[in-house]
Design a protein around this motif. Structure first.
Motif, mmCIF file in Angstrom:
data_model
loop_
_atom_site.group_PDB
_atom_site.id
_atom_site.type_symbol
_atom_site.label_atom_id
_atom_site.label_comp_id
_atom_site.label_asym_id
_atom_site.label_seq_id
_atom_site.Cartn_x
_atom_site.Cartn_y
_atom_site.Cartn_z
ATOM 1 N N HIS A 144 24.247 26.535 -21.482
ATOM 2 C CA HIS A 144 23.365 26.051 -22.553
ATOM 3 C C HIS A 144 22.404 27.158 -22.989
ATOM 4 O O HIS A 144 22.149 27.345 -24.189
ATOM 5 C CB HIS A 144 22.581 24.820 -22.077
ATOM 6 C CG HIS A 144 23.438 23.630 -21.783
ATOM 7 N ND1 HIS A 144 23.856 22.764 -22.770
ATOM 8 C CD2 HIS A 144 23.963 23.173 -20.620
ATOM 9 C CE1 HIS A 144 24.602 21.808 -22.226
ATOM 10 N NE2 HIS A 144 24.671 22.030 -20.930
ATOM 11 N N LEU A 182 17.806 20.342 -24.075
ATOM 12 C CA LEU A 182 17.854 21.165 -22.860
ATOM 13 C C LEU A 182 16.863 20.665 -21.820
ATOM 14 O O LEU A 182 17.177 20.545 -20.633
ATOM 15 C CB LEU A 182 17.545 22.616 -23.234
ATOM 16 C CG LEU A 182 17.595 23.679 -22.138
ATOM 17 C CD1 LEU A 182 19.027 23.878 -21.664
ATOM 18 C CD2 LEU A 182 17.027 24.999 -22.652
ATOM 19 N N GLU A 213 22.431 24.920 -16.297
ATOM 20 C CA GLU A 213 21.845 25.298 -17.579
ATOM 21 C C GLU A 213 22.394 26.587 -18.169
ATOM 22 O O GLU A 213 22.154 26.896 -19.333
ATOM 23 C CB GLU A 213 20.314 25.429 -17.424
ATOM 24 C CG GLU A 213 19.829 26.655 -16.666
ATOM 25 C CD GLU A 213 19.850 26.495 -15.154
ATOM 26 O OE1 GLU A 213 19.383 27.413 -14.459
ATOM 27 O OE2 GLU A 213 20.324 25.450 -14.677
ATOM 28 N N VAL A 222 19.664 18.401 -19.513
ATOM 29 C CA VAL A 222 20.444 19.387 -18.756
ATOM 30 C C VAL A 222 19.865 19.547 -17.355
ATOM 31 O O VAL A 222 18.668 19.799 -17.184
ATOM 32 C CB VAL A 222 20.465 20.751 -19.482
ATOM 33 C CG1 VAL A 222 21.231 21.791 -18.648
ATOM 34 C CG2 VAL A 222 21.106 20.604 -20.861
#
Length: 473
Positions: A292, A280, A289, A284
């Motif tokens: 996620h 992450l 985001e 990302v």
């Protein structure tokens, strides 16, 4: 028939580690029954034999003692290959292992400790990392029980050979106890007694190991002062430090001044969670985001009690995930943004939200640029500054919490804290993390009392005064 190690869903591919172990057992199965051959295997044959024996131990409990005797008879490398296979199995497979396989895994771990296999301490750390904060499932409590029992049973061995394991265990079980002591019930009582016994034993008999943990030892201990055994330890720590009979230790301020190594923050994050967080925070992009984070919350924070793990995640992000400049300067979601999101997910319970904020600011309270890492304190300042345009309530809440911490965390050492927090602000400014502290002290949307409190803190930090910083106190 060769049995599986894990429970795999229909849509999932088999893990290559399991495939390798399974294939080795399948090809060597006839040679794993007595009488064993006395020929010395070649290196590649030896590696395959290690795989086969490990799979046999994990899936054939009825033959486990035979398999381990076979391993003892052929070992030529101090169990290095065998331990490495065990480590990979724990790191990559543990959450999906069948219960019977987990049981065998703990059995063979005890055996590796008994023979002092090379690297057994790393295996124990890996297993400690599989204990999940806020998880009251039978599986998680079983693992706690197995490990705390092993640590007590092999106390002398660990103290002599790998004392750092006791440091790691103390960190883990102090943290876990904070969760366990908030719930009552027969299923937890015997485990709590074991955990308290282990932690108290380490603190009272080997206090020098607590000092190796550093300031986070105090943070965890404070969360347990309502427990009688730890209340007495806390009183001695503050009022009678000589009782710990440790050469060179004379005051809790010495612990405050010792930065906690990032390896302790890693102890409270499972490898699976670490992998997802690093992905992450490395790949990302900001603005992409949401899905996620939603997936992460569903996977790791899906039950109310599991919110306590947010404290551990924030400590991990601040202390153990320090991205390089190319990531910091890219459009990848920054650490402060993830922490901001985490703070918005834990507002159902005030004590969890307070502990998350403490985890965020803890290194600020004792910051010393000579020993501390600026990356530990960077997320908090950036979260406050970047929240101003749209989420100034977050800025106000965090700034108020920090000023209250300075005023109330430890009145006996308030001058140290004032100097440290003031120093942290100025160091962040001098290193260009923020252009100027004016962004906080002169911001029209920040509460006037908070701006005044911050300004007084910054000026008092230079004079090392310790008057209150909120409401003109």
């Amino acid at each position: 028939m060769v049995l599986n190690l894990t429970l795999v869903a229909l849509h999932e591919a088999e893990n290559q580690i399991e495939v390798s172990l399974k294939q080795s057992l399948k090809s060597l199965e006839p040679s794993l029954r007595p009488p064993f051959t006395l020929t010395i295997p070649k290196p590649d044959e030896y590696a395959q034999l290690n795989c086969a024996i490990l799979h046999g131990i994990l899936t054939e409990p009825q033959f486990a003692k035979t398999h381990i005797k076979h391993m003892h008879a052929v070992v030529t490398d101090g169990y290095a290959i065998f331990l490495n296979l065990l480590l990979k199995s724990v790191y990559h497979l543990y959450p999906k292992l069948l219960s019977s396989v987990k049981n065998q895994l703990l059995w063979v771990t005890k055996e590796m400790v008994r023979v002092s296999a090379i690297g057994y301490d790393v295996l124990l750390v890996s297993l400690l990392r599989q204990i999940i904060g806020g998880d009251f499932s039978d599986d998680n409590l079983w693992l706690c029980t197995k490990l705390v029992t092993l640590l007590l049973d092999k106390w002398d061995c660990f103290l002599e050979e790998v004392p750092h394991i006791l440091c790691s265990a103390l960190y883990v079980f102090l943290r876990v106890l904070a969760d366990h002591c908030r719930l009552n019930g027969e299923k937890l009582e015997s485990l709590k007694r074991l955990e308290v016994h282990l932690c108290v034993k380490i603190v009272k008999e080997e206090f020098h190991l607590c000092l190796k943990i550093g300031r986070d030892f105090v943070r965890l201990l404070q969360d347990l002062v309502h427990v009688p055994d730890f209340k007495s330890i806390w009183k001695d720590l503050i009022l009678n430090p000589s009782k710990f009979n440790t050469l060179g230790f004379g005051a809790v301020s010495q612990i405050y001044c010792t930065r906690t190594s990032s390896r302790y923050a890693l102890l409270r994050i499972t490898p699976e969670m670490e992998t997802q967080l690093r992905f992450l925070l490395t790949h990302v992009k900001l603005g992409h985001e949401k899905r996620h984070l939603t997936w992460f919350a569903r996977k790791f924070l899906n039950e109310p009690d599991k919110e306590t793990v947010i404290v551990d995640i924030v400590r991990f992000i601040c202390c153990a995930h320090h991205p390089p400049n190319e990531i910091i300067q890219s459009d990848v979601i920054p650490r402060w943004a993830v922490i901001g999101w985490l703070l918005t997910t834990c507002r159902r319970k005030n004590y969890i939200e307070a502990n998350v904020k403490l985890a965020l600011f803890y290194d600020w309270l004792f910051f010393d640029e000579r020993v501390d890492n600026i990356m530990n304190i960077e997320p908090a300042i950036l979260l406050m500054v970047h929240s101003i345009p749209q989420y100034v309530d977050m800025t106000n809440t965090l700034l108020e919490f920090l000023l209250l911490l300075v005023d109330n965390y430890d009145m006996e050492h308030k001058d140290i804290i004032v100097k440290s927090v003031s120093s942290a602000f100025r160091f962040l400014e001098s290193k260009g993390v923020i252009k100027s502290l004016d962004v906080l002290t002169s911001c029209p949307t920040i509460s006037p009392s908070l701006k005044e409190g911050l300004s007084r803190l910054l000026s008092c930090g230079k004079r090392e005064s310790s008057k209150g910083f909120l409401s003109g106190s």
